[in-house]
Design an enzyme around this catalytic site. Structure first.
Site, PDB file in Angstrom:
ATOM      1  N   HIS A  83       1.190  -1.428   0.149  1.00  0.00           N
ATOM      2  CA  HIS A  83      -0.120  -0.178   0.068  1.00  0.00           C
ATOM      3  C   HIS A  83       1.147   1.299  -0.329  1.00  0.00           C
ATOM      4  O   HIS A  83       0.249   2.078  -0.273  1.00  0.00           O
ATOM      5  CB  HIS A  83      -1.193  -0.276   0.619  1.00  0.00           C
ATOM      6  CG  HIS A  83      -0.626   0.118   2.620  1.00  0.00           C
ATOM      7  ND1 HIS A  83      -0.131  -0.038   3.791  1.00  0.00           N
ATOM      8  CD2 HIS A  83      -0.406   1.418   2.963  1.00  0.00           C
ATOM      9  CE1 HIS A  83       0.507   0.190   4.115  1.00  0.00           C
ATOM     10  NE2 HIS A  83       0.155   1.251   4.585  1.00  0.00           N
ATOM     11  N   ASP A 134       0.081  -7.434   1.430  1.00  0.00           N
ATOM     12  CA  ASP A 134       0.107  -6.762   1.941  1.00  0.00           C
ATOM     13  C   ASP A 134       1.751  -6.226   1.565  1.00  0.00           C
ATOM     14  O   ASP A 134       2.544  -5.726   2.764  1.00  0.00           O
ATOM     15  CB  ASP A 134      -0.572  -5.755   2.720  1.00  0.00           C
ATOM     16  CG  ASP A 134      -0.039  -3.906   2.774  1.00  0.00           C
ATOM     17  OD1 ASP A 134       0.143  -3.010   1.330  1.00  0.00           O
ATOM     18  OD2 ASP A 134      -0.163  -3.344   3.907  1.00  0.00           O
ATOM     19  N   SER A 245       4.390   2.762   7.966  1.00  0.00           N
ATOM     20  CA  SER A 245       4.013   1.623   6.465  1.00  0.00           C
ATOM     21  C   SER A 245       4.550   1.049   6.318  1.00  0.00           C
ATOM     22  O   SER A 245       5.521   1.897   5.746  1.00  0.00           O
ATOM     23  CB  SER A 245       2.837   2.403   6.369  1.00  0.00           C
ATOM     24  OG  SER A 245       1.651   1.763   6.716  1.00  0.00           O
TER      25      SER A 245
HETATM   26  C1  4AZ Z   1      -1.471   3.642   8.989  1.00  0.00           C
HETATM   27  O1  4AZ Z   1      -2.410   4.597   8.705  1.00  0.00           O
HETATM   28  C2  4AZ Z   1      -0.893   2.810  10.234  1.00  0.00           C
HETATM   29  N1  4AZ Z   1      -1.560   0.860  14.520  1.00  0.00           N
HETATM   30  C3  4AZ Z   1      -0.272   1.904   9.954  1.00  0.00           C
HETATM   31  C4  4AZ Z   1       0.003   0.919  11.175  1.00  0.00           C
HETATM   32  C5  4AZ Z   1      -1.214   1.191  12.077  1.00  0.00           C
HETATM   33  C6  4AZ Z   1      -1.884   2.313  11.821  1.00  0.00           C
HETATM   34  C7  4AZ Z   1      -2.393   3.134  11.134  1.00  0.00           C
HETATM   35  C8  4AZ Z   1      -0.878   0.175  13.125  1.00  0.00           C
HETATM   36  O2  4AZ Z   1      -0.043   3.530   8.040  1.00  0.00           O
END
Ligand code: 4AZ
Length: 342
Positions: A83, A134, A245
Site C-alpha cells: 500500500h 500487503d 507503514s
Molecule cells: C497507517 O495509517 C497505520 N496501528 C499503520 C499502522 C497502524 C495503524 C495505521 C497500526 O498507516
C-alpha cells in the site's frame, strides 16, 4: 496519491534498545504519546525511509517527503508494504517517483545527494488494494555500501508458517510515523518537525499477540493469521502508526541477530485499547521474495555486535523460553545465531 500508512512509534525499554542511541536513555518511557523512543540508525540499520521524489527540485525536505518505511534485505533490495507503493488507481508507482534514504536517522538532515533512486517496484501479484498480501519489493538503482548504520536484515523461511514466532515474542518496530494515539479516522495532528510525526527515527517494543495460530487480533476485523501478525498491547499505548507503514517488525534472537518477521501494515487507529497493530507476516511470502529478488531467507544475517566487536551482546532481551525456534535454522545455535559473515 499513495496511501500513507505508517506506524506510530512504539515504546522502547531503554535497556532493551540500545546503548548508542544518543538520547534514548534520557527519554522517559512515557514521554511520547504512543510509547516510542528515539534510537540510532545502528540499532535498526535495516530501516530505510521511502520519500516522494523531488521531481521538480523545489525543495529537499526529507521530513515532509517521507511517506513510508522499508527494510533492506540485501545491499539493493528493500521490503515494504504494497500500500506504500500502489496509487489510488491500483497501479504500482513509477520507480522514478520515489526515493530511498538509508543510514540517516533524522529526516531534516537529508540532502539531495542522500536520496537514492529506484529501478524496480514489484508489488505482490495478489495484493488486494487494501491490506491483503500487503507486501512489495523495491530495488535500489545501485548497490549501497554497508556500514554500521545500513545493513540488511534476514527474513524468515516459509517453514516458519504456523510455527513461529510464538505468542509473546517481542518485536522492535521502528519508523518516522505519528507519535500520537489516534482514533480510527483521525489524522496525525501536526506536520512539522516539532509536531507529532517523528523527525528522528523512533522505535518501540511490541509483543506478539496470539502467535502463529491466533484466531483474532483484538477487535480488528479482517485479520488473517496465515498472512498477518498481530502485535502491540491489548491495553493500548504502544503501536505503529501513520507514516510507519512498510517498515520493519524485527524479531531478535538471544545473540544480537535479527529477523524481519513483519511489515507495518494497518490498524484501527493507533495504540487504541483492543486494537493492536497488524503486520504482514513475512514468512508467508518467503518464496515470492526469493523468486523476485534472488535473496534467500537467512541469506543476509546481521548481528550488530559481531559487526563492531567480537563479543556478542544482547540489545533486546527476548529470552522468554517459548520462542526459541529451530525451523530451517542455520549456523550454530539454529536460527537464533547467525555468525558474523555475509
Ligand atoms: C497507517 O495509517 C497505520 N496501528 C499503520 C499502522 C497502524 C495503524 C495505521 C497500526 O498507516
Amino acid at each position: 496519491m499513495f496511501a500513507f500508512a505508517m506506524g506510530c512509534a512504539l515504546s522502547v525499554s531503554p535497556a532493551a534498545v540500545n546503548a548508542d542511541a544518543s538520547d534514548s536513555n534520557d527519554v522517559p518511557l512515557d514521554a511520547l504519546v504512543v510509547g516510542g523512543d528515539p534510537v540510532a540508525m545502528s540499532d535498526v540499520p535495516w530501516q530505510v525511509a521511502i520519500l516522494s521524489a523531488n521531481l521538480n527540485s523545489v525543495d529537499d525536505d526529507g521530513y515532509l517527503d517521507q511517506v513510508c518505511g522499508g527494510s533492506l534485505i540485501s545491499n539493493r533490495w528493500i521490503v515494504t508494504a504494497a500500500h506504500c507503493v500502489v496509487g489510488d488507481d491500483g497501479e504500482a508507482a513509477d520507480a522514478f517517483t520515489l526515493d530511498v534514504v538509508t543510514g540517516i536517522a533524522t529526516l531534516t538532515d537529508i540532502e539531495s545527494t542522500d536520496r537514492r533512486g529506484l529501478d524496480r517496484i514489484l508489488v505482490h501479484p495478489e495484493y488486494d488494494g487494501e491490506f491483503v498480501n500487503d507486501i512489495a519489493l523495491v530495488r535500489l538503482a545501485e548497490e549501497i555500501a554497508l556500514n554500521s548504520d545500513q545493513q540488511p536484515i534476514a527474513y524468515p523461511p516459509a517453514s516458519w508458517q504456523g510455527a513461529l514466532p510464538a505468542a509473546g515474542s517481542e518485536y522492535l518496530v521502528s519508523g518516522w510515523g505519528c507519535r500520537a494515539e489516534l482514533g480510527p479516522s483521525e489524522a496525525c495532528p501536526e506536520d512539522d518537525p516539532d509536531g507529532y510525526y517523528a523527525n528522528t527515527i523512533e522505535a518501540v517494543v511490541v509483543d506478539d499477540i496470539g502467535g502463529p495460530t491466533a484466531s483474532a487480533c483484538g477487535a480488528n476485523s479482517d485479520f488473517d493469521v496465515e498472512i498477518m501478525i498481530c502485535a502491540g498491547d491489548i491495553a493500548g499505548g504502544v503501536d505503529s502508526c501513520t507514516g510507519d507503514s512498510g517498515g520493519p517488525l524485527a524479531l531478535s534472537d538471544d545473540a544480537g541477530g535479527w529477523v524481519l518477521a513483519g511489515v507495518v501494515s494497518f490498524g484501527f487507529g493507533c495504540a487504541q485499547v483492543s486494537y493492536p497493530g497488524v503486520y504482514t507476516r513475512v514468512s508467508a511470502y518467503a518464496e515470492w521474495l526469493e523468486a523476485m529478488s534472488g535473496v534467500e531467507p537467512f541469506a543476509q544475517p546481521w548481528s550488530p555486535n559481531t559487526f563492531t566487536a567480537l563479543t556478542p551482546t544482547r540489545l533486546l532481551d527476548t529470552r522468554s523460553g517459548d520462542r526459541v525456534g529451530t525451523l530451517d535454522g542455520s549456523g550454530p545455535g539454529g536460527w537464533c545465531w547467525w555468525g558474523s559473515g555475509w
